[in-house]
Design an enzyme around this catalytic site. Structure first.
Site, short mmCIF file in Angstrom:
data_model
loop_
_atom_site.label_atom_id
_atom_site.label_comp_id
_atom_site.label_asym_id
_atom_site.label_seq_id
_atom_site.Cartn_x
_atom_site.Cartn_y
_atom_site.Cartn_z
N ASP A 1 0.62 -0.76 -0.29
CA ASP A 1 -0.03 0.31 0.05
C ASP A 1 0.83 1.36 -0.07
O ASP A 1 1.82 1.30 -0.31
CB ASP A 1 -0.94 0.14 1.42
CG ASP A 1 -2.05 0.71 1.22
OD1 ASP A 1 -2.33 2.09 0.80
OD2 ASP A 1 -3.30 0.39 0.69
N HIS B 1 1.86 1.54 -3.25
CA HIS B 1 1.77 3.03 -3.42
C HIS B 1 2.01 4.18 -3.99
O HIS B 1 1.49 5.58 -4.22
CB HIS B 1 -0.26 2.40 -2.83
CG HIS B 1 -1.06 1.55 -3.66
ND1 HIS B 1 -2.07 1.34 -3.07
CD2 HIS B 1 -0.81 0.63 -3.68
CE1 HIS B 1 -2.81 0.05 -3.25
NE2 HIS B 1 -1.66 -0.84 -3.57
#
Length: 473
Positions: free
Chosen positions: A265, A288
């Site tokens: 993430d 991310h």
């Protein structure tokens, strides 16, 4: 022979002597039998302390102020529960000036979910040279301890350092369906634990250690002030869900530097209530990217300000530097600077998304978190999908966005990325200025020019609506 008659007085004396002798005999015999029936009393001793041994020192230490968890009963075999030993060493170190907890190298300590609580007397150090591992089986986690694994609460002037590792053993958590099938376990936890969390703490330093394979976020700060993170390695697979590297919430005055973060993430996630954050010399990817948000979910208030991200390398990530807010939220995001950012094979390097939605469809709403004063300078490298995506609210446009020295090219060897459409920057309802060089050229036409009417109207509106909500932003 004459018979001698006893006088009455003599007879009386003889009788008294006989009676006294009889009573004495009975008393002695009674005591003998009574003593035989009474069991002797014994002092109770600890199972670990032989009878007659002196009591141990209340806080065993190798030398003044240093408390090795082995002295508190830790086995370090990776199987035994060493939780009490860690807590015991912490409590001892917390009570002395300059106390230090030692987790020695060459050993693996299995520790269940624990809370190490302050305040402590003075500065406290946790020296981690070995490996701390979380329980491997999900079913062994108490339902009341699913929020975090290692939790520091109400601590001040605490340093966690060393060449050791915190291993969250998150693989079973990442695919609970597979775990349930393999173990035939009917219990699926409602949430996953964060590996290392600080709550309501200040002047915290985390340096040199490695944090790997957390079930959820690796390192999290809530409601804290004064955080320094240096030379930390965070690692989990690209497909590990929601395993943010570093997560900040309601946390101020933060410096994150010289660290490597690879996760499933956001490498760094900055949430509401965070301000004065400086991130520099970080390697990020996979993951991310560096993200502010998502903010304003479920019509909530969001306040983020004074964020500097510079001298960053980002590779193989979903986004590069990103701001994401939900429709319907309210609040202020302002004074953000992203400079000297190198991206390699990043899907979309620059993102502002005020229509963020993690579902297939979200309801359109007019309210939005205000975004202003965002500067991008010297962002360069390669992308795989789109160079830039700025989608601002119809009702609350993005104001004061600067795009300067942006050089982004499609990744080599990827088919179709040379097409005109795929090199187009997407921009909607954003105001600011651009300054070359700008590659691709579509970035030059991305921003609307600010006019006195537009800028004045929205600045007054934001001032009236949001400054009271975020007075410190």
């Amino acid at each position: 022979m004459k018979t001698i008659k006893s006088s009455p007085l003599l007879a009386m004396l003889v009788g008294v002597i006989i009676v006294v002798a009889a009573i004495s005999t009975i008393s002695v015999e009674g005591r003998k039998h009574h003593i035989k029936k009474i069991k002797p009393k014994h002092r109770r001793h600890s199972k670990n302390i032989p009878s007659g041994s002196p009591a141990p020192a209340p806080y065993p230490s190798t030398h003044d102020g240093v408390f090795n968890i082995l002295s508190f009963g830790a086995k370090g075999d990776g199987l035994s529960d060493d939780s009490k030993a860690l807590v015991g060493a912490w409590k001892a170190a917390c009570k002395v000036a300059g106390g230090k907890v030692e987790v020695p190298g060459g050993k693996e300590f299995m520790v269940k979910a624990v809370t190490l609580q302050g305040p402590c007397m003075e500065e406290t150090v946790i020296q981690i040279e070995g490996t701390l591992v979380a329980p491997e089986k999900i079913g062994s986690w108490p339902k009341s301890s699913l929020f975090q694994w290692l939790n520091f609460k109400w601590v001040s002037h605490v340093t966690i350092q060393g060449s050791g590792t915190l291993n969250g053993r998150g693989s079973n958590w990442w695919n609970l369906d597979t775990y349930q099938t393999q173990t035939r376990n009917k219990y699926i936890p409602p949430m996953k634990p964060t590996a290392l969390r600080f709550y309501a703490s200040d002047n915290v330093t985390v340096r040199d250690i490695s944090i790997v394979n957390s079930p959820l976020c690796h390192l999290k700060f809530d409601d804290s002030d004064g955080v320094k993170i240096n030379n930390v390695t965070i690692s989990s697979p690209e497909n590990s869900p929601n395993t943010d590297g570093i997560h900040l919430q309601n946390t101020r005055n933060v410096e994150i530097q010289h660290s490597n973060i690879a996760c499933g993430d956001d490498c760094v996630s900055i949430q509401t209530g965070s301000s004065n954050v400086h991130i520099h010399h970080i390697s990020c990817g996979p993951g991310h990217g560096i993200s502010i948000g998502g903010l304003g979910k479920d019509k909530s208030v969001a306040c983020v300000s004074d964020i500097i991200v510079e001298d960053i390398s980002i590779q193989n990530t979903l986004a590069g530097v990103r701001i994401k807010t939900w429709q319907g939220g309210i609040g202020v995001v302002k004074n953000l600077t992203f400079t000297n950012i190198q991206v390699t094979d990043v899907k979309v390097p620059i993102v502002i998304d005020q229509y963020y939605c993690d579902k297939s469809k979200c309801k359109n709403q007019t309210r939005a978190v205000s975004i202003s004063g965002v500067k991008y300078n010297n962002i360069f490298g390669s992308f795989t999908t789109q160079p830039l995506h700025i989608a601002c609210s119809n009702n609350v446009p993005c104001m004061g966005v600067d795009l300067m020295d942006i050089r982004l090219r499609p990744s080599g060897g990827i088919r179709g990325l040379q097409t005109h459409q795929q090199q187009q920057a997407l921009c909607w309802n954003s105001y600011g200025r651009t300054q070359g060089p700008l590659v691709p050229s579509s970035i030059s036409y991305c921003l609307r020019k600010m006019s006195n009417n537009i800028g004045g109207y929205y600045s007054q509106k934001d001032s009236r609506s949001y400054d009271k909500i975020c007075p410190s932003s």
